[in-house]
Structures are given as C-alpha cells and as structure tokens.
Design a protein around this motif. Structure first.
Motif, PDB file in Angstrom:
ATOM      1  N   TRP A  85      46.066  46.657  32.503  1.00 28.20           N
ATOM      2  CA  TRP A  85      47.303  45.873  32.984  1.00 28.20           C
ATOM      3  C   TRP A  85      47.759  44.776  32.160  1.00 28.20           C
ATOM      4  CZ3 TRP A  85      41.661  44.110  36.601  1.00 28.20           C
ATOM      5  CH2 TRP A  85      42.132  44.496  37.682  1.00 28.20           C
ATOM      6  N   GLY A  89      51.830  44.414  32.063  1.00 32.46           N
ATOM      7  CA  GLY A  89      51.947  43.519  32.553  1.00 32.46           C
ATOM      8  C   GLY A  89      53.513  43.262  30.777  1.00 32.46           C
ATOM      9  N   ARG A  93      57.068  43.293  32.393  1.00 32.83           N
ATOM     10  CA  ARG A  93      57.947  42.261  31.065  1.00 32.83           C
ATOM     11  C   ARG A  93      59.460  42.308  29.749  1.00 32.83           C
ATOM     12  NH1 ARG A  93      56.490  39.982  25.027  1.00 32.83           N
ATOM     13  NH2 ARG A  93      55.165  42.429  25.634  1.00 32.83           N
ATOM     14  N   ALA A 101      55.296  41.299  36.218  1.00 39.48           N
ATOM     15  CA  ALA A 101      54.765  41.269  34.728  1.00 39.48           C
ATOM     16  C   ALA A 101      53.790  39.647  34.738  1.00 39.48           C
ATOM     17  CB  ALA A 101      54.781  40.636  33.843  1.00 39.48           C
ATOM     18  N   GLU A 102      54.313  38.944  35.304  1.00 35.96           N
ATOM     19  CA  GLU A 102      52.940  37.537  35.185  1.00 35.96           C
ATOM     20  C   GLU A 102      51.718  38.000  36.485  1.00 35.96           C
ATOM     21  OE1 GLU A 102      52.667  32.732  36.636  1.00 35.96           O
ATOM     22  OE2 GLU A 102      54.587  34.101  37.352  1.00 35.96           O
ATOM     23  N   LEU A 104      50.581  40.662  36.967  1.00 36.50           N
ATOM     24  CA  LEU A 104      49.669  42.029  36.033  1.00 36.50           C
ATOM     25  C   LEU A 104      49.110  41.195  34.943  1.00 36.50           C
ATOM     26  CD1 LEU A 104      52.286  44.533  35.940  1.00 36.50           C
ATOM     27  CD2 LEU A 104      49.739  44.481  36.811  1.00 36.50           C
ATOM     28  N   TYR A 105      49.287  40.301  34.656  1.00 38.03           N
ATOM     29  CA  TYR A 105      48.316  39.229  33.076  1.00 38.03           C
ATOM     30  C   TYR A 105      47.567  38.916  33.927  1.00 38.03           C
ATOM     31  CZ  TYR A 105      52.542  40.822  29.394  1.00 38.03           C
ATOM     32  OH  TYR A 105      53.492  41.350  29.227  1.00 38.03           O
TER      33      TYR A 105
END
Length: 108
Positions: A85, A89, A93, A101-102, A104-105
C-alpha cells in the motif's frame, strides 16, 4: 537459491544495475513459483515492481505491486500488505493523484 538470487538482485538494484537486478529477481520468482513459496512470490513481485518504479514504468510497477498485495492479503501478511500500500501510494503521488495516494497511505 531463491533467497540468494533475491539478495544478489538487491545488490545490483542498489548499484543501479537494474537489468541485472531484474534478471536475478525473475530467477528467484521462477524458483519460488516452482516450489509453491507464495510468500516468496509476493516478495519477488514487489522487488520486480520496485525495478519498474525506479525506471518510471508506473503502470507495470502498479500491476506488480497489486499482485504482491493480493497474495499478501490472501496470506494474511499484514507487513507485506502495508509495504505494498505504501509503494502504491508513492506511485499515485508521483502521478499527482493526491486523493488516491492519501487513501493508500492511510491503509498503509
């Protein structure tokens, strides 16, 4: 043998010899697949994905990390899932897909 090829691939990757690293990771993946080492397969897909990420081949990197994530999830390997993940991310990004991206982070 499979683990040794993976470590040798890491050395070549760190030296910037991506073609040689990819060759070694492919050897490792082939043997792990033959042996049914599913955890090792997930790791190898991540290593191959990293080579593609370093080359800027985002689509191929994403495909390989998704394979790694799917198998890590199936195996209940939470550390492997988090790692996948995080890299997915990074890929989003780098593409400028901030919301994805957020997300996944956050999963990572």
């Amino acid at each position: 043998l499979a683990s040794s090829w993976g470590v040798l691939g890491d050395i070549q990757r760190n030296r910037g010899n991506w073609d040689e690293a990819e060759r070694l990771y492919q050897q490792s993946l082939a043997l792990r697949t033959e042996l049914g080492d599913r955890s090792g397969m997930a790791e190898s897909w991540g290593q191959l994905g990293d080579i593609q990420r370093l080359r800027g081949n985002w689509d191929e990197a994403e495909r390989l990390f998704q394979q790694s994530l799917a198998l890590s999830t199936e195996l209940g390997d939470r550390a492997g899932m988090a790692s996948s993940w995080g890299v997915l991310g990074d890929i989003q990004r780098n593409r400028g897909n901030w919301e994805e991206a957020e997300r996944l982070y956050q999963q990572c």
